[in-house]
Structure formats: C-alpha cells, structure tokens
Design an enzyme around this catalytic site. Structure first.
Site, PDB file in Angstrom:
ATOM      1  N   ARG A   1     -27.972   6.746  24.367  1.00 37.62           N
ATOM      2  CA  ARG A   1     -28.843   5.786  23.702  1.00 37.62           C
ATOM      3  C   ARG A   1     -27.996   5.846  22.371  1.00 37.62           C
ATOM      4  NH1 ARG A   1     -34.003   9.167  23.097  1.00 37.62           N
ATOM      5  NH2 ARG A   1     -34.478   7.678  21.567  1.00 37.62           N
TER       6      ARG A   1
ATOM      7  N   ARG B   1     -38.770  15.712  17.395  1.00 37.29           N
ATOM      8  CA  ARG B   1     -39.644  14.828  17.318  1.00 37.29           C
ATOM      9  C   ARG B   1     -40.853  14.838  18.290  1.00 37.29           C
ATOM     10  NH1 ARG B   1     -37.762   8.554  17.549  1.00 37.29           N
ATOM     11  NH2 ARG B   1     -36.631   9.336  19.444  1.00 37.29           N
TER      12      ARG B   1
ATOM     13  N   LYS C   1     -36.850   4.682  11.896  1.00 36.65           N
ATOM     14  CA  LYS C   1     -37.554   3.402  11.858  1.00 36.65           C
ATOM     15  C   LYS C   1     -39.135   3.209  12.102  1.00 36.65           C
ATOM     16  CE  LYS C   1     -34.895   2.108  15.375  1.00 36.65           C
ATOM     17  NZ  LYS C   1     -34.388   3.383  15.673  1.00 36.65           N
TER      18      LYS C   1
ATOM     19  N   ARG D   1     -40.808  12.842  23.900  1.00 36.81           N
ATOM     20  CA  ARG D   1     -40.661  11.791  24.785  1.00 36.81           C
ATOM     21  C   ARG D   1     -39.581  12.121  25.815  1.00 36.81           C
ATOM     22  NH1 ARG D   1     -38.740   7.020  20.742  1.00 36.81           N
ATOM     23  NH2 ARG D   1     -37.386   6.798  22.313  1.00 36.81           N
TER      24      ARG D   1
ATOM     25  N   ARG E   1     -31.822  -5.737  19.521  1.00 34.47           N
ATOM     26  CA  ARG E   1     -31.030  -4.509  19.674  1.00 34.47           C
ATOM     27  C   ARG E   1     -29.755  -5.080  20.222  1.00 34.47           C
ATOM     28  NH1 ARG E   1     -35.051  -0.088  20.469  1.00 34.47           N
ATOM     29  NH2 ARG E   1     -33.904   1.805  20.773  1.00 34.47           N
TER      30      ARG E   1
HETATM   31  P1  ADP Z   1     -36.880   5.934  15.108  1.00 38.58           P
HETATM   32  O1  ADP Z   1     -37.929   5.321  15.183  1.00 38.58           O
HETATM   33  O2  ADP Z   1     -35.936   5.436  14.287  1.00 38.58           O
HETATM   34  O3  ADP Z   1     -36.241   6.469  16.540  1.00 38.58           O
HETATM   35  P2  ADP Z   1     -38.608   8.170  13.974  1.00 38.58           P
HETATM   36  O4  ADP Z   1     -39.174   7.409  12.858  1.00 38.58           O
HETATM   37  O5  ADP Z   1     -39.235   8.556  15.265  1.00 38.58           O
HETATM   38  O6  ADP Z   1     -36.985   7.501  14.373  1.00 38.58           O
HETATM   39  O7  ADP Z   1     -37.820   9.577  13.434  1.00 38.58           O
HETATM   40  C1  ADP Z   1     -37.219  10.542  14.051  1.00 38.58           C
HETATM   41  C2  ADP Z   1     -37.659  11.752  13.784  1.00 38.58           C
HETATM   42  O8  ADP Z   1     -37.321  12.123  12.588  1.00 38.58           O
HETATM   43  C3  ADP Z   1     -39.246  11.977  13.698  1.00 38.58           C
HETATM   44  O9  ADP Z   1     -39.724  13.246  14.321  1.00 38.58           O
HETATM   45  C4  ADP Z   1     -39.669  11.774  12.218  1.00 38.58           C
HETATM   46  O10 ADP Z   1     -40.726  12.740  11.862  1.00 38.58           O
HETATM   47  C5  ADP Z   1     -38.264  12.357  11.500  1.00 38.58           C
HETATM   48  N1  ADP Z   1     -37.994  11.633  10.379  1.00 38.58           N
HETATM   49  C6  ADP Z   1     -37.948  10.261  10.025  1.00 38.58           C
HETATM   50  N2  ADP Z   1     -37.636  10.311   9.094  1.00 38.58           N
HETATM   51  C7  ADP Z   1     -37.013  11.520   8.309  1.00 38.58           C
HETATM   52  C8  ADP Z   1     -36.255  11.682   7.172  1.00 38.58           C
HETATM   53  N3  ADP Z   1     -36.075  10.722   6.052  1.00 38.58           N
HETATM   54  N4  ADP Z   1     -35.919  12.897   7.047  1.00 38.58           N
HETATM   55  C9  ADP Z   1     -36.236  13.936   8.012  1.00 38.58           C
HETATM   56  N5  ADP Z   1     -36.835  13.473   9.269  1.00 38.58           N
HETATM   57  C10 ADP Z   1     -37.322  12.368   9.348  1.00 38.58           C
HETATM   58  P1  AMP Z   2     -37.090   3.442  21.171  1.00 37.04           P
HETATM   59  O1  AMP Z   2     -38.421   4.074  21.011  1.00 37.04           O
HETATM   60  O2  AMP Z   2     -36.834   2.104  20.119  1.00 37.04           O
HETATM   61  O3  AMP Z   2     -36.168   4.426  20.779  1.00 37.04           O
HETATM   62  O4  AMP Z   2     -36.839   2.702  22.514  1.00 37.04           O
HETATM   63  C1  AMP Z   2     -36.803   3.417  23.536  1.00 37.04           C
HETATM   64  C2  AMP Z   2     -36.150   2.833  24.771  1.00 37.04           C
HETATM   65  O5  AMP Z   2     -36.670   1.534  25.001  1.00 37.04           O
HETATM   66  C3  AMP Z   2     -34.707   2.388  24.489  1.00 37.04           C
HETATM   67  O6  AMP Z   2     -33.633   3.602  24.930  1.00 37.04           O
HETATM   68  C4  AMP Z   2     -34.491   1.044  25.473  1.00 37.04           C
HETATM   69  O7  AMP Z   2     -34.443   1.698  26.970  1.00 37.04           O
HETATM   70  C5  AMP Z   2     -35.912   0.539  25.542  1.00 37.04           C
HETATM   71  N1  AMP Z   2     -35.914  -0.346  24.505  1.00 37.04           N
HETATM   72  C6  AMP Z   2     -36.632  -0.647  23.362  1.00 37.04           C
HETATM   73  N2  AMP Z   2     -36.421  -1.736  22.412  1.00 37.04           N
HETATM   74  C7  AMP Z   2     -35.686  -2.437  23.327  1.00 37.04           C
HETATM   75  C8  AMP Z   2     -34.881  -3.770  23.080  1.00 37.04           C
HETATM   76  N3  AMP Z   2     -35.065  -4.368  21.852  1.00 37.04           N
HETATM   77  N4  AMP Z   2     -33.913  -4.261  23.920  1.00 37.04           N
HETATM   78  C9  AMP Z   2     -33.768  -3.508  25.120  1.00 37.04           C
HETATM   79  N5  AMP Z   2     -34.231  -2.121  25.342  1.00 37.04           N
HETATM   80  C10 AMP Z   2     -35.182  -1.604  24.479  1.00 37.04           C
END
Ligand code: ADP
Ligand code: AMP
Length: 216
Positions: free
Chosen positions: A172, A127, A13, A161, A88
């Site tokens: 999660r 990541r 995302k 992270r 969420r």
């Molecule tokens: P989210 O925001 O949904 O938690 P991220 O955008 O941070 O996910 O992506 C998670 C990890 O996967 C990052 O390290 C990113 O570079 C990698 N990633 C994202 N999209 C893809 C894809 N289509 N194929 C392989 N790796 C990906």
């Molecule tokens: P993310 O970066 O989207 O993976 O979010 C990291 C963490 O932030 C999650 O595991 C939750 O603890 C908190 N968080 C992010 N967005 C929300 C939301 N919309 N509602 C509740 N908790 C959230």
C-alpha cells in the site's frame, strides 16, 4: 466547505476527517470505508473488491469514480464534504474536477498530512476500530479509556483491518508513492496544497488544520 485530505496509509486522514466532520458539520467521504462495506456484500463484486484491497493494490478508477460521483451530487454533500482516501490517482483527481464543475462547486483546500515512513508502519500496526460506531483507536496513541469498552458508544467488539499486516502495508505504501504522490504537484500547481506536520500529536494536527481553514 470542500476539502481533500491527502497522505499515505496511516497518516491520520480518517482521524482528522472524523474531527472535521464533527467540528464543521460536513460529510466525511471515506472511499476505504465505502469499499470495505461493499466488500462485505457476499456477492462477486464484493469478493473482487476484497481481493484487490487485501493485495494492497488500488481498486479500478472507474468503480471508485462512480461511487464518488453519486455521493458528491447527493443532498448530503450540499453543505460540503471532506474526502478521505480519494482521489488516489491523477485520473481520479481529473474526474473530481469535472464533477465539481458540473455542480458548479470548487474545492477549498487540499491538506497533506506529512508523516515519516516508520511512524506510518507503527500507526497502522496498532490501529483498531469499534464495530458499533466506527471510532478509531490505537494501542499506544489512542488507547481505550476503559479496557474492552468503546469510549464513544460503549461497544465491546473491535476490528483490526485485514489489510493492516506488514506485507500488505508495504504494498500500500508503494501504491501511494507510485500512484498517489503525483497528486501533490497536481494540486500544488493549482495553488491548493497545504502541508501539515502529521507527526505531531492528534490534537496539534487538528489545531494546524483549524488554522488553515480559518484563513480560507
Ligand atoms: P489513515 O486514515 O490516514 O490511514 P488513521 O486516521 O486511521 O490513518 O490513523 C492511523 C492510526 O494512527 C490510528 O490508529 C490513529 O488512532 C493513529 N493516529 C492518527 N493520527 C495520529 C497522530 N497524530 N499521532 C499518533 N497516532 C495517530
Ligand atoms: P484506506 O481505507 O483509505 O486505507 O483504503 C483501503 C483500500 O481501499 C486501499 O488499499 C485500496 O485498495 C482501496 N481504495 C480506497 N480508496 C481508493 C481509491 N480512491 N482508489 C482506489 N482504491 C481505493
């Protein structure tokens, strides 16, 4: 353009939201990023946020809804926004509907990135991001072009992270199944949900999203 990106942690995302923000000149609203920065304030509120996030649970709806309400009604959102990580829960989705009614704006689309469980875990564990500009990377799927140097800003400091560890990731993913997956039928009933194969390489996912947006 007002969009929601849905999908479990690690689905891509943030990666796609960054692409969309650049391509369409709209604001990326990532609640995870906002909460991580609030958690660093060093006050009691920040410490409470840090504890909830590192436990893998969700922050209270009321907190997150207040944050998003301020953003959505702000000037920066006039051209539109991409929501990454919000809503969420169904309560958050209902609150968003009310906010948008108040400012007389509708959502254009809700895009779900569909990714296998094993791939999610692999993506999360590889990541990292640049401390300077926030650019996201992956050890295997998006490595640095030059070792130790950010491709975008030349920064040399990177962060993994705190909540990207195996134990928290399992929690999660459970929180996603229990509390966020019910949003899929919620938006399907509103005929807004589009699915994209998030297992494809990043550029192909971008292409699929572009095709959806071109038909709006
Ligand atoms: P989210 O925001 O949904 O938690 P991220 O955008 O941070 O996910 O992506 C998670 C990890 O996967 C990052 O390290 C990113 O570079 C990698 N990633 C994202 N999209 C893809 C894809 N289509 N194929 C392989 N790796 C990906
Ligand atoms: P993310 O970066 O989207 O993976 O979010 C990291 C963490 O932030 C999650 O595991 C939750 O603890 C908190 N968080 C992010 N967005 C929300 C939301 N919309 N509602 C509740 N908790 C959230």
């Amino acid at each position: 353009m007002r969009l929601i990106l849905l999908g479990p942690p690690g689905a891509g995302k943030g990666t796609q939201a960054a692409f969309l923000a650049r391509e369409y000149g709209i604001l990326k609203l990532s609640t995870g990023d906002m909460l991580r920065s609030a958690a660093q304030a060093g006050d009691e509120f920040g410490e409470n946020l840090r504890q909830v996030m590192s436990s893998g649970g969700l922050v209270a709806d009321s907190i997150i809804i207040d944050i998003i309400r301020k953003e959505v009604s702000g000037d920066g959102c006039a051209k539109g926004f991409i929501l990454d990580g919000f809503p969420r829960t169904v309560v958050q989705a209902q609150a968003l509907d009310t906010m948008l009614e108040e400012i007389q704006c509708g959502l254009d689309s809700v895009i779900e990135l569909v990714v296998d469980h094993d791939a999610l875990v692999e993506r999360i564990s590889g990541r990292f991001s640049c401390d300077g500009c926030g650019e996201g990377y992956h050890d295997s799927y998006k490595p640095l072009k030059k070792e130790g140097i950010c491709d975008v800003c030349g920064g040399v400091h990177f962060t993994r992270r705190e909540d990207d560890n195996a134990q928290t990731v399992a929690k999660r993913l459970r929180a996603y199944q229990e509390q966020t997956a019910p949003l899929l039928p919620y938006y399907e009933k509103k005929h807004m949900l589009r699915q994209v194969d998030g297992m494809l390489p990043m550029q192909q996912v971008e292409e699929r999203i572009r095709e959806i947006l071109a038909h709006l």
